[in-house]
Design an enzyme around this catalytic site. Structure first.
Site, PDB file in Angstrom:
ATOM      1  N   GLY A   4       1.600  39.999  42.414  1.00 10.28           N
ATOM      2  CA  GLY A   4       2.129  38.648  42.578  1.00 10.28           C
ATOM      3  C   GLY A   4       1.124  37.744  43.272  1.00 10.28           C
ATOM      4  CB  CYS A   5       0.823  34.081  43.327  1.00 15.60           C
ATOM      5  SG  CYS A   5       2.552  33.617  43.576  1.00 15.60           S
ATOM      6  CE1 TYR A   6       3.200  31.750  48.947  1.00 14.25           C
ATOM      7  CE2 TYR A   6       5.055  32.382  47.580  1.00 14.25           C
ATOM      8  CZ  TYR A   6       4.384  31.421  48.304  1.00 14.25           C
ATOM      9  OH  TYR A   6       4.876  30.150  48.396  1.00 14.25           O
TER      10      TYR A   6
END
Lengths: 350, 350, 350, 350
Positions: free
Chosen positions: C148-150
């Site tokens: 995921g991005c975070y």
């Protein structure tokens, strides 16, 4: 105190009405309707209103609305024309912020909005709520059709030229741009920030619903015998929240020849008694932020290169002078209050 | 009417004072100073003020300032400490929006601001203008040091926890973000839109001038015997104009154990009589736009995953509660006016 | 040429994959699926792709997908776990950009995502596609779960500290902010520009789905015997399109004592061979725009005031290193290509 | 490999050249000059270039520049005209991105730019670098004057109509808007984010320096005997970083009468072989983000309400097709390379 209700309080014109009326000294808001959010406190939907309103959204109810002195309609088009007749019959005064009662030409309305009009007779009686043109009629009106956002900015920009008959009315060109709040509080992919931030585009260039309203308004003020106003109007979507900027082009009439100072004077004279139209000094460019949150329209006029094409720039806040603040201005006029009451704060800048 | 002057009126805290005072019923602004723009009408620099002020910027003049009841300093640091002593001697009351009189520890001030302090004695007498802590002292003060923007948001977020001694004070962490107006109206490449729009970054993470102010304020309210407050503070620059959001982390003290509802209650009780602090319902996240243009601070508190780290979120408008509106709140208190006078409008949303 | 298909091509990770692959010298995109837009040319939905792709969206078809060398899933969670098993059986390699195969703890996945997992065995076999940790496993993998991005921004920021055991792992704090494209191309009122521009807010502070992924990833690299990683994670929504900025706080272990230069060296050494992690010079603050459109992660580390709390700042482009570019990096590794192929362009700045 | 130098590398056109050339397979950048930042690594000023360039800014030096095959000037007006003659003498080819060599009418240049021209003879020899008009001349040119940003968007929008003589050339109207990067990387209060975000305004409506360039370019392509082109041009500043949108109005000639499909065909035919001009399907509105970071120009044409006024909408990236990417396109043509080399990536969307 004027008892007021707002029908359709969940959109941006609704919350803007609530913001303005929260400090209006002569108004008490007694009801805000929303079928879908019935029972939800207004301040839950709009946290900016916490501490200002104890009201919850309620279902629209004719009895309750009829007990008010004034009802604002902040609804999508088609709603007011169905509900307003019952209120008019009972003597309630109405300011409609939607497009329902703006056009006198009912077939035109029906063509642009794609539905049959439910109250055509009332549309003919309604007063178009542009105080700079119709102040006296507004004062006496029971039903006021509050102008659209683009039409307000554009008409105020052209009125001095069209009234004076100094430009060719059949070749008017308006390139205007609006902040995204003009599209309303709608769940549409086209409106999300990731699609619009750092982006700019025109829309509805082939024909926007505000076009007939603009042309109707300007034709009403033309000198006798003039060619009827025709406008080419291209709206654009700005990557920002509030503000309309109209850049207006008009060709000087062959007969008319105004010097730059006469041009400037023409605008200053036309609006010298208007509390909400501000003609900027010659050479200025108005900025949308200079009217943010206010009922002001600021205007500049120029004649670039001393050629035949005049340029007028006009800015308003689309939710304020373009909707809710102008609605309150109309209310003030209708109830004989000081026209600027509740509308005195300067713009939020920066 | 209270006669007011503003020293340093060309920055954002200056124009924000003018915006607020334009509709304040008990204030008349009689002078706005700027050496560089002497003679320029205020409304020429800030078109949002056209029609609201006829004043032009003037050079600061002790006689003129001394004829006022109150002088606001909206100047860069270093200016007020040079000019305020002469006004204090003459009995004028002063609200300083700069950092000059905020710190009691003069060597610390001199270290952080890189210059000698010109009025250390006055700094010790000045009252720190956070009404939620020092209301009584403000009422009696001749000189009020208005808090910084970050310190206001951050202190208000932590005060309930630190006062109650329920968190470990030496391990406080603040991650805060400010709109670009917080950097002022300065001609710097680092501040231009093309460098900052669609961009986000921290700055001064190794040490920001607001850090000692935050620690001083929180230490003043700690219970006796507590470890002194120490804060790790990282500020960030947001691609927007107004608003501060502080995300605050604190570790629960080993001795303290609050249930979620006790935690919520602690905040609600602490601020129940505060007109400008709004504790949101449990589970809410405050938004900066919900306080835009207002003196409000909105706060939420959470205990994620029921672990030991509490999260507080606090929002203010950096130019309003973080500067000029809080300055007006201080003025209202100093002159015995209703504390909310002139500060009643809801936020501009959207 | 590697034959590639993209399942779920109408969202932002889909169009970003198409943008990157358009100039990748070793890839040919042969199919892009969308049930709802079946038959619509890709370039009609995304005008930026006009001239780059002749493809139209098609319905997902196992035979067609199975004829590819690699299938990217750019779908909402729940979709890949239903469709991937059939492809795996047929020997197709898969990079899943959704959350379906990221967590090894299936009950945790089911709790956070609110549904039963359809392919738990496959989830255990999937390789977590963070090349900076799992490069060798990725090269051999048939199914890669793209982070995921975070989690990408946050893990890369903490890896050097957690691996080295120099911070207290159970008290990690992450305050992170994402551009609005992180929420996807969805028609939600909460995402429209008028609600988010000039606004900043936290969300899901009580618990965000990326939390277990972050903790899982960091626990996997901890030294033996360390307290298990626990993270307090507060995400925020930025008024901009692309970019994640993670501001990370960690307390130095009582046993560890690093000088500033040792701290800097720890990061530089850890990433010295990584093509897509850039440790900035000491004292720098990374900016999101410095990685816009690229697969880079830029990182700074500081120890403010020489106290016990370390600050790490980490930036990525949420759609690039946070999704589609990292997916291409994984593909390059899986197919033995130069890892940077197709990912060489500098960021778009300004 | 073509050896290239960039004079004036600290502005946005400089960094954009560096971004594009970083992945251009036939170019090696050997020098980037800046007097003020001499010795500073390029990647220190522009962190997006870390890992892409090892160069430091150097002082401009004729010997060094003369050793290159091509020198780009990305300097403020007035600089190139002083330095280019020495390079031309030595046989170096030059692409000037500034306004110095764009106008053939030297007195007009001197009037608009307020200074004497230092190399008028060279200005007459320079080829105006709009490939869609002057491709053959560019191929043979030693000195190319790269067009301005507004002139590129506006000329490409009007060329089909003006060449064909189907509109009245003396009444052209252009309402155009640019992202803030068009104003350059300058430390001016007028450009800071807090002054421009959530704001929109026109500027230089009375006369902008790009006006004579637009008129010169269009007059050069008019049919014999036509009235000379006259343009009313109003530029606006958008609250975003990159992109120009030109909304163009033209009155159909009384003699010409085109059906909507003929109008569409006129544009499609004119640009059918142009790799960087994309005529959108009838009824479309181009968006600036659809060309972000690319050399594309996307164009739509409409005839609203079937009236006499045609509307053309044209978008480019002001720093790319409006400056640096077009400069690279010119370089490719001058050196006989594939015209699209290094310019193939799709736009960054979202």
């Amino acid at each position: 105190m004027i008892k007021v209700a707002i029908v359709g309080g969940t959109g941006y014109t609704g919350v803007e009405l609530l913001r303005i009326l929260a400090t209006h000294p002569q108004v008490k808001v007694t009801a805000i309707t929303s079928r879908s959010l019935k029972g939800t406190p207004v301040a839950e939907l709009f946290p900016s209103l916490r501490g200002h309103y104890d009201l919850a959204f309620c279902e629209p109810n004719v009895e309750q609305l009829a007990s008010c002195d004034l009802v604002f309609f902040a609804t999508p088009h088609g709603v007011a024309q169905a509900q307003v007749p019952a209120l008019i019959e009972r003597g309630v005064r109405v300011v409609d912020l939607s497009a329902d009662f703006r056009l006198k030409d009912i077939p035109s309305w029906e063509a642009w909005y794609g539905q049959q009009h439910a109250a055509p007779a009332l549309a003919k009686e309604a007063v178009y709520g542009l105080p700079e043109v119709n102040r006296a009629d507004i004062a006496a009106a029971q039903l006021v059709a509050c102008p659209g956002c683009y039409p307000t900015a554009i008409q105020l920009g052209w009125i001095p030229l069209v009234e004076a008959g100094v430009v060719e009315p059949s070749e008017l060109i308006a390139s205007a741009a609006s902040g995204a709040s003009g599209a309303g509080r709608q769940a549409k992919t086209d409106l999300i920030l990731a699609e619009n931030s750092d982006n700019f585009r025109a829309y509805s260039a082939a024909g926007h619903r505000h076009l007939p309203e603009i042309e109707q308004g300007l034709r009403n003020i033309q000198p006798l015998g003039a060619n009827p106003v025709k406008v080419t109007f291209v709206p654009h979507l700005l990557p920002m929240v509030r503000g309309i900027h109209a850049t207006l082009f008009a060709k000087t009439s062959s007969s008319a020849s105004l010097s730059p100072s006469e041009l400037q004077m023409l605008f200053e004279q036309r609006y010298k008694d208007e509390p909400f139209v501000d003609v900027l000094p010659a050479g200025s460019h108005p900025q949308t932020r200079s009217v943010r949150g206010t009922n002001m329209c600021r205007i500049s006029v120029m004649q670039p290169q001393d050629r035949d094409t005049l340029v007028v720039m006009s800015v308003i806040d689309n939710l304020a002078k373009g909707a809710s603040a102008q609605a309150v201005q109309n209310m003030n006029i209708m109830f004989g209050l000081t026209e600027t009451l509740g509308l005195e704060s300067p713009a939020l800048l920066p």
